[in-house]
Design a protein around this motif. Structure first.
Motif, PDB file in Angstrom:
ATOM      1  N   ILE A  95       0.900  -1.106   0.048  1.00 43.52           N
ATOM      2  CA  ILE A  95      -0.072  -0.096   0.024  1.00 43.52           C
ATOM      3  C   ILE A  95       0.709   1.280  -0.100  1.00 43.52           C
ATOM      4  CG2 ILE A  95      -1.592   1.280   1.234  1.00 43.52           C
ATOM      5  CD1 ILE A  95      -2.500  -1.530   2.397  1.00 43.52           C
ATOM      6  N   ALA A  96       1.891   1.331   0.789  1.00 45.43           N
ATOM      7  CA  ALA A  96       2.658   2.336   0.940  1.00 45.43           C
ATOM      8  C   ALA A  96       3.744   2.599  -0.241  1.00 45.43           C
ATOM      9  CB  ALA A  96       3.839   2.274   2.128  1.00 45.43           C
ATOM     10  N   THR A  97       3.930   1.592  -1.028  1.00 40.55           N
ATOM     11  CA  THR A  97       4.512   1.798  -2.313  1.00 40.55           C
ATOM     12  C   THR A  97       3.769   2.386  -3.296  1.00 40.55           C
ATOM     13  OG1 THR A  97       6.061  -0.148  -1.753  1.00 40.55           O
ATOM     14  CG2 THR A  97       5.810   0.362  -4.258  1.00 40.55           C
ATOM     15  N   VAL A  98       2.542   1.590  -3.481  1.00 41.22           N
ATOM     16  CA  VAL A  98       1.670   2.377  -4.510  1.00 41.22           C
ATOM     17  C   VAL A  98       1.149   3.841  -4.128  1.00 41.22           C
ATOM     18  CG1 VAL A  98      -0.643   2.492  -5.605  1.00 41.22           C
ATOM     19  CG2 VAL A  98       0.497   0.234  -4.941  1.00 41.22           C
ATOM     20  N   LEU A  99       0.912   4.170  -2.945  1.00 42.85           N
ATOM     21  CA  LEU A  99       0.438   5.545  -2.628  1.00 42.85           C
ATOM     22  C   LEU A  99       1.626   6.491  -2.700  1.00 42.85           C
ATOM     23  CD1 LEU A  99      -1.595   5.263   0.741  1.00 42.85           C
ATOM     24  CD2 LEU A  99      -2.317   5.954  -1.864  1.00 42.85           C
ATOM     25  N   GLY A 100       2.842   5.762  -2.185  1.00 46.72           N
ATOM     26  CA  GLY A 100       3.947   6.768  -2.074  1.00 46.72           C
ATOM     27  C   GLY A 100       4.732   7.229  -3.471  1.00 46.72           C
ATOM     28  N   VAL A 101       4.716   6.057  -4.339  1.00 45.77           N
ATOM     29  CA  VAL A 101       5.468   6.372  -5.638  1.00 45.77           C
ATOM     30  C   VAL A 101       4.431   7.187  -6.635  1.00 45.77           C
ATOM     31  CG1 VAL A 101       5.930   5.368  -7.748  1.00 45.77           C
ATOM     32  CG2 VAL A 101       6.546   4.367  -5.904  1.00 45.77           C
ATOM     33  N   ALA A 102       3.096   7.002  -6.376  1.00 42.99           N
ATOM     34  CA  ALA A 102       2.186   7.912  -6.865  1.00 42.99           C
ATOM     35  C   ALA A 102       2.066   9.087  -6.629  1.00 42.99           C
ATOM     36  CB  ALA A 102       0.682   7.139  -6.941  1.00 42.99           C
ATOM     37  N   LEU A 103       2.201   9.607  -5.296  1.00 37.95           N
ATOM     38  CA  LEU A 103       2.109  10.914  -4.921  1.00 37.95           C
ATOM     39  C   LEU A 103       3.307  11.397  -5.022  1.00 37.95           C
ATOM     40  CD1 LEU A 103       0.140  10.152  -1.183  1.00 37.95           C
ATOM     41  CD2 LEU A 103      -0.785  11.232  -3.714  1.00 37.95           C
ATOM     42  N   GLY A 104       4.533  10.882  -4.897  1.00 38.22           N
ATOM     43  CA  GLY A 104       5.810  11.403  -5.050  1.00 38.22           C
ATOM     44  C   GLY A 104       6.025  11.709  -6.523  1.00 38.22           C
ATOM     45  N   LEU A 105       5.571  10.829  -7.483  1.00 41.13           N
ATOM     46  CA  LEU A 105       5.681  11.459  -8.866  1.00 41.13           C
ATOM     47  C   LEU A 105       4.795  12.618  -9.162  1.00 41.13           C
ATOM     48  CD1 LEU A 105       5.603   7.912 -10.772  1.00 41.13           C
ATOM     49  CD2 LEU A 105       7.406   9.451 -10.613  1.00 41.13           C
ATOM     50  N   LEU A 106       3.875  12.714  -8.664  1.00 42.61           N
ATOM     51  CA  LEU A 106       2.818  13.901  -8.812  1.00 42.61           C
ATOM     52  C   LEU A 106       3.405  15.177  -8.057  1.00 42.61           C
ATOM     53  CD1 LEU A 106      -0.755  12.390  -8.400  1.00 42.61           C
ATOM     54  CD2 LEU A 106       0.268  13.226 -10.500  1.00 42.61           C
ATOM     55  N   ILE A 107       3.740  14.878  -7.012  1.00 43.38           N
ATOM     56  CA  ILE A 107       4.234  16.088  -6.316  1.00 43.38           C
ATOM     57  C   ILE A 107       5.974  16.634  -6.843  1.00 43.38           C
ATOM     58  CG2 ILE A 107       5.375  16.744  -4.099  1.00 43.38           C
ATOM     59  CD1 ILE A 107       3.273  14.872  -2.853  1.00 43.38           C
ATOM     60  N   GLY A 108       6.556  15.762  -7.189  1.00 44.66           N
ATOM     61  CA  GLY A 108       7.757  16.014  -7.853  1.00 44.66           C
ATOM     62  C   GLY A 108       7.838  16.749  -9.075  1.00 44.66           C
ATOM     63  N   TRP A 109       6.684  16.470 -10.137  1.00 44.13           N
ATOM     64  CA  TRP A 109       6.451  16.974 -11.288  1.00 44.13           C
ATOM     65  C   TRP A 109       5.679  17.930 -11.496  1.00 44.13           C
ATOM     66  CZ3 TRP A 109       9.912  16.669 -14.833  1.00 44.13           C
ATOM     67  CH2 TRP A 109       9.508  17.052 -16.117  1.00 44.13           C
ATOM     68  N   PHE A 110       4.533  18.016 -10.904  1.00 41.76           N
ATOM     69  CA  PHE A 110       3.767  19.256 -10.792  1.00 41.76           C
ATOM     70  C   PHE A 110       3.363  20.085  -9.627  1.00 41.76           C
ATOM     71  CE2 PHE A 110       1.573  15.533 -13.189  1.00 41.76           C
ATOM     72  CZ  PHE A 110       1.741  16.154 -14.410  1.00 41.76           C
ATOM     73  N   ALA A 111       3.895  21.433  -9.877  1.00 36.48           N
ATOM     74  CA  ALA A 111       3.948  22.361  -8.756  1.00 36.48           C
ATOM     75  C   ALA A 111       2.574  22.494  -7.949  1.00 36.48           C
ATOM     76  CB  ALA A 111       4.200  23.909  -9.219  1.00 36.48           C
ATOM     77  N   ALA A 113       0.283  19.934  -7.456  1.00 38.35           N
ATOM     78  CA  ALA A 113       0.372  18.904  -6.634  1.00 38.35           C
ATOM     79  C   ALA A 113       1.489  19.040  -5.371  1.00 38.35           C
ATOM     80  CB  ALA A 113       0.778  17.670  -7.260  1.00 38.35           C
ATOM     81  N   GLU A 114       2.408  19.793  -5.582  1.00 41.27           N
ATOM     82  CA  GLU A 114       3.307  19.971  -4.606  1.00 41.27           C
ATOM     83  C   GLU A 114       2.810  20.820  -3.729  1.00 41.27           C
ATOM     84  OE1 GLU A 114       7.022  21.791  -5.810  1.00 41.27           O
ATOM     85  OE2 GLU A 114       8.065  21.532  -3.777  1.00 41.27           O
ATOM     86  N   ASP A 115       2.185  21.897  -4.090  1.00 40.53           N
ATOM     87  CA  ASP A 115       1.404  22.853  -3.054  1.00 40.53           C
ATOM     88  C   ASP A 115       0.061  22.278  -2.382  1.00 40.53           C
ATOM     89  OD1 ASP A 115       3.028  24.765  -3.922  1.00 40.53           O
ATOM     90  OD2 ASP A 115       1.915  25.876  -5.487  1.00 40.53           O
ATOM     91  N   THR A 116      -0.443  21.349  -2.883  1.00 40.30           N
ATOM     92  CA  THR A 116      -1.714  20.738  -2.261  1.00 40.30           C
ATOM     93  C   THR A 116      -1.178  19.524  -1.295  1.00 40.30           C
ATOM     94  OG1 THR A 116      -2.352  19.725  -4.268  1.00 40.30           O
ATOM     95  CG2 THR A 116      -3.214  21.926  -4.074  1.00 40.30           C
ATOM     96  N   LEU A 117      -0.454  18.753  -1.999  1.00 42.76           N
ATOM     97  CA  LEU A 117      -0.303  17.414  -1.273  1.00 42.76           C
ATOM     98  C   LEU A 117       0.781  17.487  -0.277  1.00 42.76           C
ATOM     99  CD1 LEU A 117      -0.853  15.208  -4.503  1.00 42.76           C
ATOM    100  CD2 LEU A 117      -2.567  15.517  -2.638  1.00 42.76           C
ATOM    101  N   LEU A 118       1.771  18.211  -0.535  1.00 44.38           N
ATOM    102  CA  LEU A 118       3.108  18.196   0.208  1.00 44.38           C
ATOM    103  C   LEU A 118       2.936  18.819   1.697  1.00 44.38           C
ATOM    104  CD1 LEU A 118       6.024  16.933   0.095  1.00 44.38           C
ATOM    105  CD2 LEU A 118       6.661  19.050  -0.556  1.00 44.38           C
ATOM    106  N   PRO A 119       2.186  19.961   1.964  1.00 45.95           N
ATOM    107  CA  PRO A 119       2.246  20.336   3.172  1.00 45.95           C
ATOM    108  C   PRO A 119       1.646  19.274   4.237  1.00 45.95           C
ATOM    109  CG  PRO A 119       1.411  21.901   1.560  1.00 45.95           C
ATOM    110  CD  PRO A 119       1.553  20.762   0.691  1.00 45.95           C
ATOM    111  N   PRO A 120       0.606  18.649   3.982  1.00 42.03           N
ATOM    112  CA  PRO A 120      -0.069  17.664   5.080  1.00 42.03           C
ATOM    113  C   PRO A 120       1.079  16.445   5.251  1.00 42.03           C
ATOM    114  CG  PRO A 120      -1.405  17.451   3.133  1.00 42.03           C
ATOM    115  CD  PRO A 120      -0.448  18.721   2.952  1.00 42.03           C
ATOM    116  N   ILE A 121       1.736  16.271   4.259  1.00 40.14           N
ATOM    117  CA  ILE A 121       2.715  15.172   4.465  1.00 40.14           C
ATOM    118  C   ILE A 121       3.884  15.492   5.182  1.00 40.14           C
ATOM    119  CG2 ILE A 121       4.622  14.028   3.192  1.00 40.14           C
ATOM    120  CD1 ILE A 121       2.672  13.557   0.759  1.00 40.14           C
ATOM    121  N   GLU A 122       4.353  16.972   4.964  1.00 41.91           N
ATOM    122  CA  GLU A 122       5.552  17.582   5.809  1.00 41.91           C
ATOM    123  C   GLU A 122       5.042  17.472   7.344  1.00 41.91           C
ATOM    124  OE1 GLU A 122       8.448  18.042   5.510  1.00 41.91           O
ATOM    125  OE2 GLU A 122       8.842  17.992   3.239  1.00 41.91           O
TER     126      GLU A 122
END
Lengths: 281, 269
Positions: A95-111, A113-122
């Motif tokens: 589960i962590a692999t699927v979620l982590g890789v999918a979210l990581g690719l989005l956050i890393g590539w799209f600004a 996604a970074e602004d919306t998804l990264l803050p709660p993760i941090e």
């Protein structure tokens, strides 16, 4: 010229791969000797009940542990604990692999996604997964699901962060090259971003696997009724000290094998990476 | 198979091109009033001191940067974005490290939706053209710099581009390999007949390769002089020792010296 270069490359690879006759047994022998000395020291400490602030009176000897291990591994109940732990690890890790890789690719590539998804993760990242145990017990209906949740959480953060890191490290020139060869957005993501981030993703998976074992064992010790972590903790409670060590060693071996599987699968997926050899190998 | 197009294409028309960037809140003008026309199948070298904006011109034709003013038109179509009709060979490290040599060359064909069998056949013929038959299954990391650049050329040419844009493609290979690469490029170019825009700061290289050499001014870059190179083709490597070559070189050198001096003396805007 081309053939000469190929010959040279092949020769270099052969030289790196095959250390010569006499030295080939030295390193394995050194390693075996090192483990042998450790076992001997352990045996001596328990034999003489050493007491120098650290106390060895209640510590089982290597022989006790071996006898206990033989007994445990010839009964079915211990395998039940192992299977319970393995199931939780692989489920949580998947589960962590699927979620982590999918979210990581989005956050890393799209600004965006970074602004919306990264803050709660941090926000949640500094909290050790084990601190989630009470909340997790309240959140999830079963013991199994709450422990899988903790395991997932432990693996998720290293995976997502390494994936982001990998995507951000992709050489922009490769993206330019792809666009000037006719690649559209989807193709760039598939052909450049994903493989470009892969080495970093595999690092994240390898770290994540280690962290998820720590989380699993802690969660099982605190709240479980099954699993190797539970078994090890209960052995202490019922004064079966040799069982504690068998539990510990089992956890160690399982963790090592899991990491090995991640590394092997990772290397399989990245045939372009050179294999490094150390001096004296 | 390697085939030259029936009708020659690759007419580049750069009209009054100006490109400005903002860097650290300052406006940097890389290129100003740059005009250049090429005829189809022509080999033009852009020569100039470092930082004169020659790569920016190339990037504008590639579609990587947008003109601030002016127009870039290829075969009647204004350039809006990067595309396989304008292939780029970069200075170095631009192959996909995770793809084999063959897969790198196949990339453009894959993007066009051509099936695996056909794409492998075409890619192999272009690898053959650049002298790399037998290296299909190698990864870029296993090749020398010069071999990597040859893969880069095959990867562009397999798309039958209108123009091939080359940004100091041999700048990072050693001197001896560079000479071999230049000869190889001329051989390949004779076969494919595509227009080449070749950026370099190496005077010998520019004259040896090109039909015309465009000498650029210091930044903001403009064309200072456009010199036809009337050396007969095919050009053997020895051509660089002929009096004609020397005379042209002396002329170009004087201009480049002057521009390099200005680039050195003048404060950067």
């Amino acid at each position: 010229m081309a053939t000469a270069q190929l010959v040279r490359a092949t020769a270099a690879r052969a030289a790196a791969a095959a250390p010569l006759g006499l030295t080939s047994w030295r390193r394995p022998a050194l390693r075996a000797l090192s483990i042998g000395l450790f076992l001997l020291a352990w045996h001596a400490a328990t034999l003489w009940d050493l007491d120098f602030y650290v106390r060895f009176q209640n510590i089982p000897s290597p022989g006790d542990v071996l006898a206990e291990a033989i007994e445990l591994f010839s009964s079915w109940s211990f395998y039940g604990h192992i299977l319970a732990s393995l199931e939780r690890i692989w489920l949580g890790f998947a589960i962590a692999t699927v979620l982590g890789v999918a979210l990581g690719l989005l956050i890393g590539w799209f600004a965006f996604a970074e602004d919306t998804l990264l803050p709660p993760i941090e926000l949640f990242r500094p909290i050790p997964a084990v601190a989630w145990v009470p909340i997790s017990i309240m959140l999830w209906p079963t013991e199994r699901s709450s422990i899988v949740f903790i395991t997932t959480l432990g693996a998720f953060f290293p995976i997502v962060l390494n994936t982001i890191h990998g995507v951000e490290g992709i050489d922009r020139q490769l993206v330019r090259a792809a666009t000037s060869l006719g690649a559209g957005r989807a193709a760039i993501f598939r052909e450049v971003v994903l493989p470009g981030a892969l080495p970093s993703i595999v690092t994240g998976l390898s770290v994540g696997m280690g962290v998820s074992w720590i989380c699993l064992i802690s969660a099982e010790m605190i709240s479980g009724q099954f699993g190797v972590g539970y078994f090890t903790w209960v052995a202490y409670g019922i004064v079966k000290y040799a069982q504690i060590v068998v539990g510990m060693l089992t956890i160690g071996v399982l963790g090592m094998l899991s990491s090995l599987v991640v590394r092997l699968v990772g290397a399989r997926c990245m045939p372009w990476l050179p294999r490094r050899e150390k001096d004296g190998a | 198979m390697v085939v030259a197009p029936d009708r020659p294409t690759g007419r580049i028309e750069i009209t009054d091109l100006g490109v400005a960037f903002s860097r650290d809140d300052r406006r940097v003008e890389a290129v100003r009033r740059f005009t250049l026309m090429t005829t189809p199948g022509e080999f033009v070298a852009l020569l100039g001191p470092s930082g004169c904006g020659k790569t920016t011109v190339l990037n504008a034709v590639a579609g990587f940067v947008q003109p601030t003013v002016g127009r870039v038109v290829v075969d009647g179509e204004p350039v809006r974005e990067p595309g396989a009709d304008r292939g780029v060979v970069f200075q170095q490290h631009s192959l996909f490290p995770w793809k084999t040599v063959l897969a790198n060359v196949e990339f453009g064909l894959k993007m066009r939706g051509i099936g695996p069998t056909e794409r492998s056949a075409q890619a192999r013929s272009y690898l053959n053209l650049v002298g790399l038959a037998g290296f299909e299954r190698a990864y870029p990391g296993e090749l020398s710099g010069g071999m990597q650049q040859r893969v880069g050329i095959a990867r562009v040419l397999v798309n039958r581009p209108r123009v091939m844009l080359m940004d100091e493609p041999f700048g990072a290979v050693d001197a001896q390999t560079r000479l071999a690469m230049q000869e190889l490029l001329l051989g390949v170019w004779r076969e494919v007949k595509t227009t080449v825009l070749f950026v370099t700061h190496d005077i010998d290289e520019a004259i040896f390769l090109a039909d015309r050499v465009a000498v650029m001014t210091a930044r903001p870059g403009q064309i200072r002089d456009l010199m036809p190179v009337k050396l007969p083709r095919p050009r053997p490597a020895e051509v660089i020792t002929t009096p004609e070559f020397m005379a042209l070189k002396a002329r170009v050198l004087a201009q480049v010296r002057e521009e390099s001096g200005r680039a050195w003396v003048e404060p950067r805007p």
